[in-house]
Design a protein around this motif. Structure first.
Motif, PDB file in Angstrom:
ATOM      1  N   GLU A 115     -11.768  -1.622  -0.048  1.00  0.00           N
ATOM      2  CA  GLU A 115     -10.715  -2.594   0.297  1.00  0.00           C
ATOM      3  C   GLU A 115     -10.978  -3.189   1.675  1.00  0.00           C
ATOM      4  O   GLU A 115     -10.861  -4.412   1.870  1.00  0.00           O
ATOM      5  CB  GLU A 115      -9.358  -1.890   0.285  1.00  0.00           C
TER       6      GLU A 115
ATOM      7  N   ASN B 263     -19.871   2.524   0.431  1.00  0.00           N
ATOM      8  CA  ASN B 263     -18.959   2.834  -0.656  1.00  0.00           C
ATOM      9  C   ASN B 263     -19.736   3.044  -1.954  1.00  0.00           C
ATOM     10  O   ASN B 263     -19.384   3.890  -2.786  1.00  0.00           O
ATOM     11  CB  ASN B 263     -17.951   1.699  -0.800  1.00  0.00           C
TER      12      ASN B 263
ATOM     13  N   SER C 196       0.825  -1.208   0.000  1.00  0.00           N
ATOM     14  CA  SER C 196       0.000   0.000   0.000  1.00  0.00           C
ATOM     15  C   SER C 196       0.862   1.262   0.000  1.00  0.00           C
ATOM     16  O   SER C 196       0.551   2.230  -0.693  1.00  0.00           O
ATOM     17  CB  SER C 196      -0.933  -0.009   1.208  1.00  0.00           C
TER      18      SER C 196
ATOM     19  N   LEU D  75      -8.996  10.426   5.789  1.00  0.00           N
ATOM     20  CA  LEU D  75      -9.211  10.527   4.344  1.00  0.00           C
ATOM     21  C   LEU D  75      -8.774   9.246   3.639  1.00  0.00           C
ATOM     22  O   LEU D  75      -9.427   8.782   2.697  1.00  0.00           O
ATOM     23  CB  LEU D  75      -8.451  11.732   3.776  1.00  0.00           C
ATOM     24  N   SER D  76      -7.650   8.694   4.113  1.00  0.00           N
ATOM     25  CA  SER D  76      -7.154   7.450   3.514  1.00  0.00           C
ATOM     26  C   SER D  76      -8.136   6.307   3.757  1.00  0.00           C
ATOM     27  O   SER D  76      -8.395   5.487   2.865  1.00  0.00           O
ATOM     28  CB  SER D  76      -5.783   7.117   4.096  1.00  0.00           C
TER      29      SER D  76
ATOM     30  N   ARG E  44     -11.382   6.555   4.266  1.00  0.00           N
ATOM     31  CA  ARG E  44     -12.600   6.771   3.469  1.00  0.00           C
ATOM     32  C   ARG E  44     -12.396   6.315   2.028  1.00  0.00           C
ATOM     33  O   ARG E  44     -13.303   5.783   1.397  1.00  0.00           O
ATOM     34  CB  ARG E  44     -12.993   8.242   3.513  1.00  0.00           C
ATOM     35  N   GLU E  45     -11.174   6.553   1.509  1.00  0.00           N
ATOM     36  CA  GLU E  45     -10.901   6.137   0.135  1.00  0.00           C
ATOM     37  C   GLU E  45     -10.749   4.621   0.008  1.00  0.00           C
ATOM     38  O   GLU E  45     -10.897   4.068  -1.084  1.00  0.00           O
ATOM     39  CB  GLU E  45      -9.617   6.811  -0.359  1.00  0.00           C
ATOM     40  N   ARG E  46     -10.435   3.977   1.121  1.00  0.00           N
ATOM     41  CA  ARG E  46     -10.142   2.534   1.069  1.00  0.00           C
ATOM     42  C   ARG E  46     -11.221   1.708   1.765  1.00  0.00           C
ATOM     43  O   ARG E  46     -10.971   0.593   2.236  1.00  0.00           O
ATOM     44  CB  ARG E  46      -8.776   2.279   1.707  1.00  0.00           C
ATOM     45  N   ARG E  47     -12.439   2.278   1.798  1.00  0.00           N
ATOM     46  CA  ARG E  47     -13.528   1.521   2.428  1.00  0.00           C
ATOM     47  C   ARG E  47     -13.838   0.233   1.680  1.00  0.00           C
ATOM     48  O   ARG E  47     -14.162  -0.796   2.286  1.00  0.00           O
ATOM     49  CB  ARG E  47     -14.775   2.396   2.511  1.00  0.00           C
TER      50      ARG E  47
ATOM     51  N   LYS F 297       0.607  10.088  -1.471  1.00  0.00           N
ATOM     52  CA  LYS F 297       0.104  10.261  -0.103  1.00  0.00           C
ATOM     53  C   LYS F 297       1.139   9.817   0.935  1.00  0.00           C
ATOM     54  O   LYS F 297       1.251  10.419   2.016  1.00  0.00           O
ATOM     55  CB  LYS F 297      -1.191   9.477   0.083  1.00  0.00           C
TER      56      LYS F 297
ATOM     57  N   LYS G 274       0.755   3.916  -3.191  1.00  0.00           N
ATOM     58  CA  LYS G 274       0.243   5.275  -2.996  1.00  0.00           C
ATOM     59  C   LYS G 274       1.407   6.195  -2.614  1.00  0.00           C
ATOM     60  O   LYS G 274       1.499   6.703  -1.500  1.00  0.00           O
ATOM     61  CB  LYS G 274      -0.845   5.287  -1.914  1.00  0.00           C
TER      62      LYS G 274
END
Length: 473
Positions: A339, A472, A10, A331-332, A334-337, A17, A14
């Protein structure tokens, strides 16, 4: 340990980030490092300042309090309680005391031996009407001799710096008692006195005479006395050193002028002052235990201001850095919900999922930490120099605008001259990152990372996989 492998994948996937988080953690570690390093430098400076100023503590009149008392009482002078040996007899026995010295300031009149006359003295009016003592008949009298009682003449500033030296006889020591006197060479020559001879001095208040034995003869390199007060007792040749008990009957109220204690270690000064105040019976409204505190404050004020500001920086950085890091993690997450939902639906343990995110942040944090270890010393030194220069300049400006005090009374009336080291502002400190700093910063950083990672996770991990996936969508 599959969650650790996923964490590494990960981080690499990424990069943007991850780099942003790396910068954030690097700044966080650098600022905290700088704060701790400045605190360490301040503590080291305190030890240096104490060593420069010496390990002496003096019990003396508190002139600041006396001036305030006079202002409140419209100039009416309150009687000062005498400082006697009985008040402080237990202080010299404290473990921190390596040596001690008592000082008695007094004046006396002539009886059978004449003082050396001042070259500038033309008449009594030239002294400007100055009087020091009053006799029993109510008339003010000018003394002929200045006396100093002490338990050890070799510890006096004038003898240590060579301004005065014994040329015959012996110095006064702790073992000497009674009416023993050290007289100046010119006074001895004028009156044909030698070691073992006797002469008399008169107390100006009671007019009673006492006999003194010449214990030694010293030489003073000063040719003449005060330009402002050309009177006999101000002449260096008319200064007589004697024992403490020999000078007491001639002093005002039988009082010591001061008592100085030398410490076995300057670091013990603060504890000694507390212990001395407990075992003595000194009136705190009139006397103070002074370890050259004014000079110490002058030296330490700028660096202490910098240290206080650095402490604030550490607190603000830890709080602000933690909040920003928590926001990035949130934020990370929320973006990876998706996953997270997939992994949970496949039976992945929630604890391992949290561990994956923790490992990601900790790995990045470790890189930031080691980078900060390499650069923080230089950053801290630069920041400290800039801040300290401003504080030093401000301190110098304040000192320039402060009128100099006129507290030269000891010199005027024949007391011991001030030999205290002068406090020069500390304008340079060396900032170093110690192992202790690394441990403390590492601990703070790890705590911030754990809290900043776990808090956002509480809002997501409590949900079931189906709900996470539906959110999601």
């Amino acid at each position: 340990m599959d969650f650790i492998r996923r964490a590494c994948i990960s981080i690499w996937a990424k990069k943007g980030k991850s780099f942003l988080m790396l910068i954030l953690l690097f700044v966080l570690c650098s600022l905290v490092f700088a704060g701790f390093a400045i605190q360490s430098a301040t503590r080291a400076s305190e030890d240096i300042a104490r060593k420069k100023l010496g390990g002496d503590v003096t019990l003396t009149l508190d002139m600041d309090k006396l001036m305030k008392k006079m202002e409140k009482s419209n100039g009416n002078f309150e009687e000062i309680p005498p400082l006697t040996l009985k008040n402080i007899e237990k202080v010299k026995n404290l473990k921190a005391v390596a040596d001690y010295q008592y000082i008695v300031d007094a004046f006396a009149g002539k009886v059978d031996k004449s003082p050396v006359k001042s070259d500038k003295k033309e008449d009594d009016n030239q002294a400007g009407g100055m009087t020091v003592a009053g006799s029993s008949d109510g008339k003010a009298k000018m003394p002929d001799f200045a006396m100093m009682g002490t338990n050890k003449t070799n510890s006096l500033a004038t003898f240590k710096n060579g301004k005065e030296k014994i040329i015959s006889g012996k110095p006064i020591t702790n073992k000497d008692k009674g009416n023993l006197a050290l007289i100046e060479k010119r006074f001895a020559n004028q009156n044909k006195l030698k070691v073992g001879d006797t002469f008399q001095l008169k107390d100006l208040e009671t007019n009673k005479s006492q006999k003194f034995t010449v214990h030694g003869i010293y030489e003073n390199k000063e040719v003449s006395g005060s330009q402002q007060f050309p009177v006999d007792f101000m002449e260096p040749a008319n200064k007589i050193y004697t024992t403490v008990d020999g000078a007491m009957p001639f002093s005002h109220n039988g009082s010591l002028a001061s008592a100085k204690y030398s410490m076995t270690d300057p670091k013990l000064i603060d504890s000694f002052k507390k212990a001395a105040a407990d075992v003595s019976s000194v009136d705190k409204d009139f006397y103070k235990w002074d370890a050259n505190d004014a000079a110490y404050k002058t030296m330490m004020q700028p660096i202490q201001n910098v240290a206080s500001f650095a402490n604030i920086i550490v607190i603000i950085t830890a709080l602000a850095g933690g909040l920003i890091l928590a926001l990035l993690v949130l934020l990370s997450i929320r973006e990876r919900r998706f996953e997270m939902g997939v992994l949970l639906s496949l039976g992945e343990n929630k604890a391992k999922l949290i561990g994956q995110f923790l490992v990601e942040v900790i790995l990045i944090g470790m890189i930031a930490f080691f980078a900060a270890c390499l650069t923080s010393e230089a950053i801290g030194q630069t920041v400290t120099d800039q801040m300290l220069n401003k504080e030093v300049q401000q301190a110098k400006d304040e000192e320039a605008n402060t009128p100099s005090g006129g507290m030269q009374m000891a010199t005027v009336i024949g007391g011991e001259q001030d030999d205290k080291p002068k406090g020069e502002v500390i304008d340079k400190v060396d900032v170093h990152i110690s192992q202790q700093d690394m441990v403390e910063v590492g601990g703070i950083g790890l705590l911030v990372v754990i809290i900043a990672t776990l808090l956002p996770f509480l809002f997501i991990i409590r949900l079931q996989p189906k709900m996470i996936l539906s959110k999601n969508d």
